[in-house]
Motif scaffolding. Structure first.
Motif, PDB file in Angstrom:
ATOM      1  N   GLU A  37      16.669   1.924  41.220  1.00  0.00           N
ATOM      2  CA  GLU A  37      17.837   1.707  40.366  1.00  0.00           C
ATOM      3  C   GLU A  37      19.136   2.036  41.122  1.00  0.00           C
ATOM      4  O   GLU A  37      20.106   1.264  41.099  1.00  0.00           O
ATOM      5  N   LEU A  38      19.130   3.179  41.793  1.00  0.00           N
ATOM      6  CA  LEU A  38      20.303   3.599  42.578  1.00  0.00           C
ATOM      7  C   LEU A  38      20.646   2.585  43.659  1.00  0.00           C
ATOM      8  O   LEU A  38      21.792   2.216  43.851  1.00  0.00           O
ATOM      9  N   ARG A  39      19.611   2.176  44.386  1.00  0.00           N
ATOM     10  CA  ARG A  39      19.784   1.228  45.490  1.00  0.00           C
ATOM     11  C   ARG A  39      20.386  -0.085  44.979  1.00  0.00           C
ATOM     12  O   ARG A  39      21.275  -0.660  45.600  1.00  0.00           O
ATOM     13  N   LYS A  40      19.905  -0.532  43.819  1.00  0.00           N
ATOM     14  CA  LYS A  40      20.401  -1.775  43.210  1.00  0.00           C
ATOM     15  C   LYS A  40      21.900  -1.646  42.883  1.00  0.00           C
ATOM     16  O   LYS A  40      22.692  -2.532  43.182  1.00  0.00           O
ATOM     17  N   ARG A  41      22.253  -0.521  42.306  1.00  0.00           N
ATOM     18  CA  ARG A  41      23.654  -0.297  41.927  1.00  0.00           C
ATOM     19  C   ARG A  41      24.562  -0.170  43.154  1.00  0.00           C
ATOM     20  O   ARG A  41      25.700  -0.631  43.148  1.00  0.00           O
ATOM     21  N   TYR A  42      24.027   0.487  44.199  1.00  0.00           N
ATOM     22  CA  TYR A  42      24.799   0.632  45.437  1.00  0.00           C
ATOM     23  C   TYR A  42      25.030  -0.747  46.070  1.00  0.00           C
ATOM     24  O   TYR A  42      26.143  -1.083  46.448  1.00  0.00           O
ATOM     25  N   ARG A  43      23.974  -1.541  46.133  1.00  0.00           N
ATOM     26  CA  ARG A  43      24.091  -2.884  46.735  1.00  0.00           C
ATOM     27  C   ARG A  43      25.033  -3.782  45.935  1.00  0.00           C
ATOM     28  O   ARG A  43      25.683  -4.660  46.494  1.00  0.00           O
ATOM     29  N   ALA A  44      25.074  -3.567  44.622  1.00  0.00           N
ATOM     30  CA  ALA A  44      25.952  -4.375  43.759  1.00  0.00           C
ATOM     31  C   ALA A  44      27.401  -3.881  43.809  1.00  0.00           C
ATOM     32  O   ALA A  44      28.291  -4.473  43.189  1.00  0.00           O
ATOM     33  N   GLY A  45      27.628  -2.796  44.553  1.00  0.00           N
ATOM     34  CA  GLY A  45      28.987  -2.266  44.672  1.00  0.00           C
ATOM     35  C   GLY A  45      29.407  -1.386  43.504  1.00  0.00           C
ATOM     36  O   GLY A  45      30.573  -1.025  43.370  1.00  0.00           O
ATOM     37  N   GLU A  46      28.450  -1.034  42.642  1.00  0.00           N
ATOM     38  CA  GLU A  46      28.781  -0.180  41.486  1.00  0.00           C
ATOM     39  C   GLU A  46      28.878   1.287  41.900  1.00  0.00           C
ATOM     40  O   GLU A  46      29.591   2.059  41.260  1.00  0.00           O
ATOM     41  N   TYR A  47      28.133   1.665  42.927  1.00  0.00           N
ATOM     42  CA  TYR A  47      28.146   3.058  43.396  1.00  0.00           C
ATOM     43  C   TYR A  47      28.619   3.122  44.841  1.00  0.00           C
ATOM     44  O   TYR A  47      28.286   2.259  45.655  1.00  0.00           O
ATOM     45  N   SER A  48      29.378   4.173  45.135  1.00  0.00           N
ATOM     46  CA  SER A  48      29.786   4.446  46.519  1.00  0.00           C
ATOM     47  C   SER A  48      28.647   5.199  47.219  1.00  0.00           C
ATOM     48  O   SER A  48      27.683   5.611  46.570  1.00  0.00           O
ATOM     49  N   ILE A  49      28.783   5.394  48.518  1.00  0.00           N
ATOM     50  CA  ILE A  49      27.795   6.197  49.254  1.00  0.00           C
ATOM     51  C   ILE A  49      27.785   7.618  48.682  1.00  0.00           C
ATOM     52  O   ILE A  49      26.724   8.216  48.486  1.00  0.00           O
ATOM     53  N   ARG A  50      28.976   8.150  48.363  1.00  0.00           N
ATOM     54  CA  ARG A  50      29.068   9.502  47.796  1.00  0.00           C
ATOM     55  C   ARG A  50      28.310   9.599  46.472  1.00  0.00           C
ATOM     56  O   ARG A  50      27.570  10.552  46.229  1.00  0.00           O
ATOM     57  N   GLU A  51      28.449   8.580  45.625  1.00  0.00           N
ATOM     58  CA  GLU A  51      27.763   8.596  44.323  1.00  0.00           C
ATOM     59  C   GLU A  51      26.256   8.433  44.488  1.00  0.00           C
ATOM     60  O   GLU A  51      25.467   9.048  43.766  1.00  0.00           O
ATOM     61  N   PHE A  52      25.854   7.609  45.455  1.00  0.00           N
ATOM     62  CA  PHE A  52      24.425   7.438  45.741  1.00  0.00           C
ATOM     63  C   PHE A  52      23.801   8.797  46.086  1.00  0.00           C
ATOM     64  O   PHE A  52      22.738   9.163  45.577  1.00  0.00           O
ATOM     65  N   ILE A  53      24.488   9.548  46.945  1.00  0.00           N
ATOM     66  CA  ILE A  53      24.005  10.874  47.355  1.00  0.00           C
ATOM     67  C   ILE A  53      24.044  11.852  46.174  1.00  0.00           C
ATOM     68  O   ILE A  53      23.075  12.572  45.902  1.00  0.00           O
ATOM     69  N   LYS A  54      25.167  11.847  45.450  1.00  0.00           N
ATOM     70  CA  LYS A  54      25.355  12.779  44.329  1.00  0.00           C
ATOM     71  C   LYS A  54      24.294  12.584  43.250  1.00  0.00           C
ATOM     72  O   LYS A  54      23.621  13.525  42.823  1.00  0.00           O
ATOM     73  N   TYR A  55      24.128  11.339  42.781  1.00  0.00           N
ATOM     74  CA  TYR A  55      23.168  11.078  41.705  1.00  0.00           C
ATOM     75  C   TYR A  55      21.733  11.137  42.214  1.00  0.00           C
ATOM     76  O   TYR A  55      20.827  11.574  41.511  1.00  0.00           O
ATOM     77  N   GLY A  56      21.538  10.692  43.444  1.00  0.00           N
ATOM     78  CA  GLY A  56      20.192  10.709  44.029  1.00  0.00           C
ATOM     79  C   GLY A  56      19.662  12.124  44.185  1.00  0.00           C
ATOM     80  O   GLY A  56      18.632  12.487  43.614  1.00  0.00           O
ATOM     81  N   LEU A  57      20.389  12.945  44.941  1.00  0.00           N
ATOM     82  CA  LEU A  57      19.928  14.318  45.174  1.00  0.00           C
ATOM     83  C   LEU A  57      19.970  15.132  43.879  1.00  0.00           C
ATOM     84  O   LEU A  57      19.133  16.005  43.660  1.00  0.00           O
ATOM     85  N   GLY A  58      20.928  14.817  43.008  1.00  0.00           N
ATOM     86  CA  GLY A  58      21.034  15.518  41.735  1.00  0.00           C
ATOM     87  C   GLY A  58      19.868  15.254  40.795  1.00  0.00           C
ATOM     88  O   GLY A  58      19.616  16.010  39.853  1.00  0.00           O
ATOM     89  N   SER A  59      19.128  14.173  41.051  1.00  0.00           N
ATOM     90  CA  SER A  59      18.017  13.792  40.169  1.00  0.00           C
ATOM     91  C   SER A  59      16.685  14.445  40.548  1.00  0.00           C
ATOM     92  O   SER A  59      15.695  14.301  39.847  1.00  0.00           O
ATOM     93  N   LEU A  60      16.641  15.158  41.664  1.00  0.00           N
ATOM     94  CA  LEU A  60      15.341  15.535  42.246  1.00  0.00           C
ATOM     95  C   LEU A  60      14.524  16.558  41.466  1.00  0.00           C
ATOM     96  O   LEU A  60      13.303  16.511  41.468  1.00  0.00           O
ATOM     97  N   ASN A  61      15.177  17.527  40.843  1.00  0.00           N
ATOM     98  CA  ASN A  61      14.467  18.543  40.057  1.00  0.00           C
ATOM     99  C   ASN A  61      13.353  19.247  40.865  1.00  0.00           C
ATOM    100  O   ASN A  61      12.208  19.350  40.434  1.00  0.00           O
ATOM    101  N   ILE A  62      13.712  19.696  42.070  1.00  0.00           N
ATOM    102  CA  ILE A  62      12.771  20.461  42.908  1.00  0.00           C
ATOM    103  C   ILE A  62      13.487  21.714  43.420  1.00  0.00           C
ATOM    104  O   ILE A  62      14.716  21.772  43.434  1.00  0.00           O
ATOM    105  N   THR A  63      12.701  22.706  43.858  1.00  0.00           N
ATOM    106  CA  THR A  63      13.301  23.931  44.404  1.00  0.00           C
ATOM    107  C   THR A  63      13.765  23.674  45.841  1.00  0.00           C
ATOM    108  O   THR A  63      13.366  22.685  46.472  1.00  0.00           O
ATOM    109  N   ARG A  64      14.561  24.596  46.344  1.00  0.00           N
ATOM    110  CA  ARG A  64      15.024  24.526  47.739  1.00  0.00           C
ATOM    111  C   ARG A  64      13.818  24.494  48.699  1.00  0.00           C
ATOM    112  O   ARG A  64      13.821  23.749  49.682  1.00  0.00           O
TER     113      ARG A  64
END
Length: 217
Positions: A37-64
């Motif tokens: 989903e993220l990749r699709k939005r990034y390719r469509a120009g809806e998300y910047s590289i910063r947003e891809f990283i922010k939402y992507g890493l923010g979605s992980l729900n794992i410990t350090r």
């Protein structure tokens, strides 16, 4: 004259040092559907590289710990980078991903980089009920598109009187490749075409040994 001048290598991490994109690997392992989903939005120009990283890493729900373990099990590097470090060349890693991606991956190879050697985004792990990851951008570019201003990193060293070499592979490196004193581009990547089309002098490298050879000459 140049030999008397101090020089520095500013090096991208993903696909330049690492063989796979570390953020992609984390998402593929823990959030494969969301990654599509993220990749699709990034390719469509809806998300910047910063947003891809922010939402992507923010979605992980794992410990350090799980985060670092995923990197160390799944992200390999070009091992000639180890020889590059041993050569004593002054360098900094400049990544639009995260500092932990760089440090966590390299630790497996016995490379322990302090924060000062990595210009990248910071992660905060807030593990109460759920493992929440927040991305912070201490080196944010003015437009807030890339998350890290690689061009500014190059210009800062130029102002200090350094000859700047930038090593990269993709879109987040383009502006830095334009302003560096000399560009090294990973063989077969998008940055090759970018440099050709924009008249940027560059050396297309297959591994870091070739960069060391070039430097000797």
């Amino acid at each position: 004259m140049e030999n008397n001048k101090k020089s520095i290598f500013l090096i991208d991490f993903d696909i330049t040092i690492s063989k796979k994109d570390s953020t992609d690997v984390l998402l593929e392992t823990h959030q494969p559907e969301f990654k599509k989903e993220l990749r699709k939005r990034y390719r469509a120009g809806e998300y910047s590289i910063r947003e891809f990283i922010k939402y992507g890493l923010g979605s992980l729900n794992i410990t350090r710990e799980q985060y670092i373990k995923t990197l160390q099990e799944n992200v390999l590097i070009d091992e000639t980078f180890i020889d590059f470090i041993k050569s004593g060349m002054e360098f900094k890693i400049v990544s639009a991903g995260s500092r932990l991606n760089v440090q966590g991956t390299l630790l497996k190879y016995g490379i322990n980089l302090p924060d000062s050697e990595v210009i990248s985004n910071d992660l905060k792990f807030n593990g109460a009920d759920k493992n929440e990851i927040t991305v912070e951008n201490p080196f944010l570019d003015k437009k807030g598109y890339y998350g890290v201003d690689k061009k500014e990193a190059v210009e800062n060293y130029k102002k200090q009187g350094y000859t700047t070499y930038f090593i990269g592979d993709g879109p987040s490196d383009y502006k830095a490749l334009e302003v560096a004193d000399f560009a090294f581009v990973r063989k077969g990547t998008r940055a090759v075409k970018f440099c050709q089309e924009n008249g940027i002098e560059f050396f297309e490298f297959g591994d870091f040994e070739e960069i060391l050879e070039w430097r000797k000459k």
